[in-house]
Motif scaffolding. Sequence first.
Motif, PDB file in Angstrom:
ATOM      1  N   UNK A  12      49.563  28.015  50.473  1.00 10.10           N
ATOM      2  CA  UNK A  12      48.938  26.736  50.824  1.00 10.10           C
ATOM      3  C   UNK A  12      49.826  25.586  50.357  1.00 10.10           C
ATOM      4  N   UNK A  13      50.823  25.215  51.149  1.00  8.47           N
ATOM      5  CA  UNK A  13      51.697  24.119  50.721  1.00  8.47           C
ATOM      6  C   UNK A  13      50.998  22.768  50.721  1.00  8.47           C
ATOM      7  N   UNK A  14      49.962  22.590  51.579  1.00 10.29           N
ATOM      8  CA  UNK A  14      49.280  21.301  51.643  1.00 10.29           C
ATOM      9  C   UNK A  14      47.778  21.501  51.749  1.00 10.29           C
ATOM     10  N   UNK A  15      47.040  20.753  50.926  1.00 12.56           N
ATOM     11  CA  UNK A  15      45.586  20.764  50.969  1.00 12.56           C
ATOM     12  C   UNK A  15      45.136  19.517  51.709  1.00 12.56           C
ATOM     13  N   UNK A  16      44.359  19.690  52.774  1.00 16.79           N
ATOM     14  CA  UNK A  16      43.944  18.579  53.621  1.00 16.79           C
ATOM     15  C   UNK A  16      42.430  18.436  53.521  1.00 16.79           C
ATOM     16  N   UNK A  17      41.965  17.283  53.035  1.00 17.20           N
ATOM     17  CA  UNK A  17      40.540  17.058  52.803  1.00 17.20           C
ATOM     18  C   UNK A  17      39.996  16.108  53.861  1.00 17.20           C
ATOM     19  N   UNK A  18      39.035  16.573  54.660  1.00 16.03           N
ATOM     20  CA  UNK A  18      38.441  15.736  55.704  1.00 16.03           C
ATOM     21  C   UNK A  18      36.935  15.571  55.530  1.00 16.03           C
ATOM     22  N   UNK A  19      36.343  16.252  54.559  1.00 17.10           N
ATOM     23  CA  UNK A  19      34.892  16.234  54.391  1.00 17.10           C
ATOM     24  C   UNK A  19      34.451  15.114  53.457  1.00 17.10           C
ATOM     25  N   UNK A  20      33.386  14.408  53.837  1.00 19.86           N
ATOM     26  CA  UNK A  20      32.800  13.381  52.982  1.00 19.86           C
ATOM     27  C   UNK A  20      32.130  14.047  51.779  1.00 19.86           C
ATOM     28  N   UNK A  72      51.413  19.153  48.505  1.00 22.10           N
ATOM     29  CA  UNK A  72      50.797  17.866  48.821  1.00 22.10           C
ATOM     30  C   UNK A  72      49.285  18.005  48.927  1.00 22.10           C
ATOM     31  N   UNK A  73      48.588  16.936  48.595  1.00 22.25           N
ATOM     32  CA  UNK A  73      47.160  16.818  48.846  1.00 22.25           C
ATOM     33  C   UNK A  73      46.975  15.590  49.724  1.00 22.25           C
ATOM     34  N   UNK A  74      46.318  15.757  50.856  1.00 22.20           N
ATOM     35  CA  UNK A  74      46.050  14.637  51.741  1.00 22.20           C
ATOM     36  C   UNK A  74      44.545  14.448  51.847  1.00 22.20           C
ATOM     37  N   UNK A  75      44.085  13.253  51.505  1.00 22.52           N
ATOM     38  CA  UNK A  75      42.661  12.918  51.564  1.00 22.52           C
ATOM     39  C   UNK A  75      42.447  12.022  52.767  1.00 22.52           C
ATOM     40  N   UNK A  76      41.727  12.544  53.754  1.00 24.60           N
ATOM     41  CA  UNK A  76      41.532  11.838  55.018  1.00 24.60           C
ATOM     42  C   UNK A  76      40.059  11.605  55.283  1.00 24.60           C
ATOM     43  N   UNK A  77      39.331  11.200  54.251  1.00 19.90           N
ATOM     44  CA  UNK A  77      37.916  10.925  54.388  1.00 19.90           C
ATOM     45  C   UNK A  77      37.493   9.941  53.312  1.00 19.90           C
ATOM     46  N   UNK A  78      36.429   9.223  53.566  1.00 22.14           N
ATOM     47  CA  UNK A  78      35.844   8.380  52.527  1.00 22.14           C
ATOM     48  C   UNK A  78      34.918   9.242  51.668  1.00 22.14           C
ATOM     49  N   UNK A  79      34.497   8.695  50.534  1.00 26.14           N
ATOM     50  CA  UNK A  79      33.548   9.403  49.689  1.00 26.14           C
ATOM     51  C   UNK A  79      34.107  10.609  48.966  1.00 26.14           C
ATOM     52  N   UNK A  80      35.430  10.693  48.826  1.00 28.64           N
ATOM     53  CA  UNK A  80      36.068  11.804  48.115  1.00 28.64           C
ATOM     54  C   UNK A  80      36.416  11.330  46.705  1.00 28.64           C
ATOM     55  N   UNK A  81      36.070  12.124  45.713  1.00 28.90           N
ATOM     56  CA  UNK A  81      36.393  11.763  44.331  1.00 28.90           C
ATOM     57  C   UNK A  81      37.480  12.682  43.788  1.00 28.90           C
ATOM     58  N   UNK A  82      38.344  12.108  42.950  1.00 28.60           N
ATOM     59  CA  UNK A  82      39.444  12.865  42.355  1.00 28.60           C
ATOM     60  C   UNK A  82      39.562  12.457  40.891  1.00 28.60           C
ATOM     61  N   UNK A  83      39.619  13.426  40.004  1.00 26.57           N
ATOM     62  CA  UNK A  83      39.613  13.122  38.577  1.00 26.57           C
ATOM     63  C   UNK A  83      40.993  12.694  38.093  1.00 26.57           C
ATOM     64  N   UNK A  84      41.003  11.968  36.974  1.00 24.24           N
ATOM     65  CA  UNK A  84      42.265  11.561  36.360  1.00 24.24           C
ATOM     66  C   UNK A  84      43.076  12.778  35.927  1.00 24.24           C
ATOM     67  N   UNK A  85      42.394  13.842  35.530  1.00 21.90           N
ATOM     68  CA  UNK A  85      43.100  15.071  35.133  1.00 21.90           C
ATOM     69  C   UNK A  85      43.862  15.670  36.311  1.00 21.90           C
ATOM     70  N   UNK A  86      43.265  15.603  37.505  1.00 20.00           N
ATOM     71  CA  UNK A  86      43.939  16.119  38.695  1.00 20.00           C
ATOM     72  C   UNK A  86      45.167  15.278  39.007  1.00 20.00           C
ATOM     73  N   UNK A  87      45.016  13.965  38.927  1.00 18.85           N
ATOM     74  CA  UNK A  87      46.145  13.076  39.207  1.00 18.85           C
ATOM     75  C   UNK A  87      47.302  13.359  38.249  1.00 18.85           C
ATOM     76  N   UNK A  88      46.990  13.491  36.971  1.00 20.37           N
ATOM     77  CA  UNK A  88      48.056  13.748  35.987  1.00 20.37           C
ATOM     78  C   UNK A  88      48.725  15.091  36.244  1.00 20.37           C
ATOM     79  N   UNK A  89      47.936  16.119  36.531  1.00 20.03           N
ATOM     80  CA  UNK A  89      48.511  17.445  36.780  1.00 20.03           C
ATOM     81  C   UNK A  89      49.382  17.421  38.032  1.00 20.03           C
ATOM     82  N   UNK A  90      48.940  16.697  39.057  1.00 19.05           N
ATOM     83  CA  UNK A  90      49.734  16.593  40.291  1.00 19.05           C
ATOM     84  C   UNK A  90      51.070  15.916  40.022  1.00 19.05           C
ATOM     85  N   UNK A  91      51.040  14.842  39.233  1.00 23.85           N
ATOM     86  CA  UNK A  91      52.276  14.144  38.893  1.00 23.85           C
ATOM     87  C   UNK A  91      53.222  15.063  38.142  1.00 23.85           C
ATOM     88  N   UNK A  92      52.690  15.802  37.174  1.00 18.22           N
ATOM     89  CA  UNK A  92      53.538  16.686  36.374  1.00 18.22           C
ATOM     90  C   UNK A  92      54.080  17.859  37.180  1.00 18.22           C
TER      91      UNK A  92
END
Length: 336
Positions: free
Chosen positions: A1-9, A39-59
């Motif tokens: 899974x090279x890319x995760x694509x989120x389309x669900x509210x 990559x993670x692509x968020x293509x919907x409104x109402x999606x939440x992402x934690x600060x821990x996820x952001x930091x892990x993605x950056x690292x």
Amino acid sequence: MPELFITEYGVSLGKKSERLVVKEKGQVVEEVPFRDITQITIASSGVSISADVIRECVECGVQINFLTSTGKPYARLTAPSLTGTVITRREQILAYRDGRGLYLSKCFVEGKLKNQANLIKYFAKYRRNTDTVLYEDLQAVCRQLENAVLELEEIEGENIDEVRPRLFSVEGRAALQYWGAVAMLLRGHVEFTGREHRGAADPVNAALNYGYGILYGQIWGAVMLAGLEPFAGFLHTDRPGKPSLVLDLTEEFRPAVVDRAIVSFFTRGGTIAMEDEKLSQESRREIARRVLERLDGEENYDGKKHKVRTIIQMQSRRLASYLRGEGKYRPFLTGW
């Protein structure tokens, strides 16, 4: 899974140990190791992402893209270290005023024209014995596109500013021929009267625009990883907030990735649902799936087979090397 694509509210993205956890309505629907995602692509409104996820993605070097419901990128999260390169960017800025900027601009248009011709040839070969009239009409368009390449080769100047109108003139006239051929291919499958960009309400243009948004995200990430400045292009003019280099490099990949995926979808009986003149959620999900499948498809590059998403990264590095005077740049050409 090279890319995760989120389309669900209402989807939430969290972290558990070394894994990304995807939840819908509070229930875990997927867990993926961060090391398996590019990559993670968020293509919907109402999606939440934690600060821990952001930091892990950056690292882990995982890029996070945000798209509107029409496929337009509006935000991107990357590590600040990706902007730390200097030599490549200095040469990129200097190249705008010399022959390098002009050469690259011609390469971007050349790649687009040749890949448009190759895409028409790809679809034409399946009509050779079943619809000879359509086959001949498509071949005639290919000849027009090849003539446009010859006209492009004759354009000369000191820098891109001198010849940009002529380049866009060649590209624009070729586009009329190309989209006319696409209309021939789609006849009897879906109504398509021509290319429209922003605010398109018909299924074909809406699908194309959404697919281009996904492709922009791929190109943008590759440009950043190659140490290039996404807002300092050559063919496309400068404007605040306009990633002109991303748009430049996207040109040669549009036909090979998005156009091929969308035309194949419709000619094979695919249908698109529109809601309030926008793609439905299910349609966005289907278009994303088709484009991502194409990005995972293989093409020849430097004598070897590579996934298209890998070729995008390699082509970006080749562009950076050319600007530093370390190699030659050639447009990527798809097979047919």
